[in-house]
Enzyme design. Structure first.
Site, PDB file in Angstrom:
ATOM      1  N   ASP A 176      94.857 -20.773   2.534  1.00 52.16           N
ATOM      2  CA  ASP A 176      93.861 -20.304   3.491  1.00 52.16           C
ATOM      3  C   ASP A 176      93.712 -21.277   4.656  1.00 52.16           C
ATOM      4  OD1 ASP A 176      92.828 -17.823   2.540  1.00 52.16           O
ATOM      5  OD2 ASP A 176      91.744 -18.861   0.970  1.00 52.16           O
ATOM      6  N   ILE A 177      93.541 -22.548   4.316  1.00 50.36           N
ATOM      7  CA  ILE A 177      93.298 -23.554   5.351  1.00 50.36           C
ATOM      8  C   ILE A 177      94.531 -23.715   6.244  1.00 50.36           C
ATOM      9  CG2 ILE A 177      92.818 -26.004   5.759  1.00 50.36           C
ATOM     10  CD1 ILE A 177      91.140 -25.948   3.171  1.00 50.36           C
TER      11      ILE A 177
END
Length: 402
Positions: A176-177
């Site tokens: 996600d990051i």
């Protein structure tokens, strides 16, 4: 479109730009939160009733969710029913006045709503439209669910993370990051290009692609050496000594990345100069080959020191080392307090502590705006796009906005 209430400091790098985001969870919100930190106005579109489902992950921060307060400060919340024609019309009008539109809806969902990049940019070619997905816009996995853990598994990240016995996902949502950071970078690049050329952009960011990029070293080792990087816990497949070693009162991590460092470690710190010339240990290649012996020797020597004393000795000698902290240690870390990294951020539940963004400008401090309540700015945003109080009240009564 920039309201006076959130215009902020004109010296901020992205002051004057407006971002509309149909977002949830982590990947898109972390990108847009950094855009807000940098001065952009970020309007977050949320569902009626629930909003971003990350609002309900937990209630750890004075009753608010820890993920949500981390990822959504500095934004405005517009709560609208996108299944209603009036709701979609309002959002399309909002996007028409924006610089950037970001969405990480399920595959095809934005297009079905009439919010696909092609539709939006047909009317507004200067728009920067960013589509964030799990696996991209084509291929056999295009319609698959793509939670962070699943992408970590599918890319093989878990195959190199963990202990020899157990594969694990990373302790943070790495995929996600990673996707969020590439979205942030791409948006800023697209804004710069638009300033020069007047041309907008359609940008596709896949969690899968972002994670694959971060696996470059491991991937090349497999392609060109037929070597699967081993799961080694805190250790390192190509460097020794590189691990956590026992002390009298705990553990310390030591990572020696070159032969000069090894000589300094054993000669200056441990006072064992004979180990510097030991043929088993003289080069990193030999130390990796004799890893168990290296670890045994280093562990025996570190066990004679208190952690704090050894940490100080290693730092003075220039040996890379670290104490193994936990989250309580992080909060109290002297590096944060000495550099004045803590600030106060407002929320509907009262002020909370937060750390300054990692992009540190010498001439200006980035903005750390409030975390919005669900629908907190709905009326304000709708009024800005031309709806009067009567019409807003009608939409609210009909359950189209909140």
């Amino acid at each position: 479109m920039q309201s006076d209430a959130v215009a902020g400091d004109p010296g901020l790098p992205l002051a004057g730009f407006t971002v509309v985001s149909l977002e949830q969870a982590v990947a898109a919100p972390i990108a847009t939160r950094h855009l807000a930190d940098l001065g952009a106005r970020v309007i977050k579109i949320e569902r009626i009733g629930e909003g971003d489902f990350a609002r309900n992950y937990d209630a750890a921060v004075h009753g608010l969710a820890s993920h949500f307060v981390w990822l959504n400060r500095g934004k405005e919340s517009l709560c609208v029913d996108l299944k209603a024609d009036a709701g979609i019309a309002a959002v399309r009008t909002l996007i028409a006045g924006a610089d950037v539109f970001v969405q990480n809806s399920a595959p095809g969902a934005a297009e079905r709503l009439g919010l696909g990049a092609e539709d939006l940019r047909a009317d507004h070619p200067e728009l920067i439209a960013v589509n964030m997905s799990g696996y991209g816009t084509s291929g056999p996995f295009v319609d698959r669910k793509a939670y962070d853990m699943l992408v970590q598994a599918e890319t093989g990240l878990v195959s190199i993370t963990g202990t020899p016995e157990t594969a694990t996902k990373t302790g943070i949502p790495t995929s996600d990051i990673a996707a969020g950071m590439y979205a942030l970078s791409a948006i800023q690049a697209a804004l710069l290009r638009r300033e020069r050329t007047g041309t907008g952009a359609t940008i596709d960011i896949a969690m899968f692609d972002a994670t694959v990029e971060w696996l470059g070293h491991s991937m090349y080792m497999q392609m060109y050496q037929d070597v699967q990087i081993k799961r080694m816990g805190l250790s390192h497949a190509s460097i020794a000594p590189y691990d956590a070693y026992p002390t009298r009162d705990g553990q310390i991590l030591i990572g020696v990345q070159n032969d000069r460092g090894w000589r300094t470690l054993v000669t200056d710190v441990f006072q064992r100069p004979e180990l510097a010339g030991d043929p088993r240990f003289a080069t990193n290649i030999e130390r990796v080959r004799h890893r168990s012996e290296v670890d045994a020797v280093v562990g025996e020597l570190t066990a004679g020191f208190d952690t704090a004393d050894l940490d100080d000795r290693l730092a003075k000698a220039g040996i890379p080392a670290a104490q193994l902290g936990d989250m309580k240690d992080l909060i109290a870390h002297p590096q944060l307090s000495a550099r004045d990294r803590w600030r106060e951020v407002q929320t509907e539940a009262g002020p909370i502590r937060a750390v300054l963004p990692p992009m540190t400008f010498r001439d200006i401090e980035l903005r750390m705006g409030a975390v919005p309540a669900l629908g907190e700015q709905t009326d304000t945003v709708l009024a800005e796009i031309g709806l009067d109080a009567v019409r807003i009240a009608e939409l609210r009564s009909a359950g189209i906005v909140q």
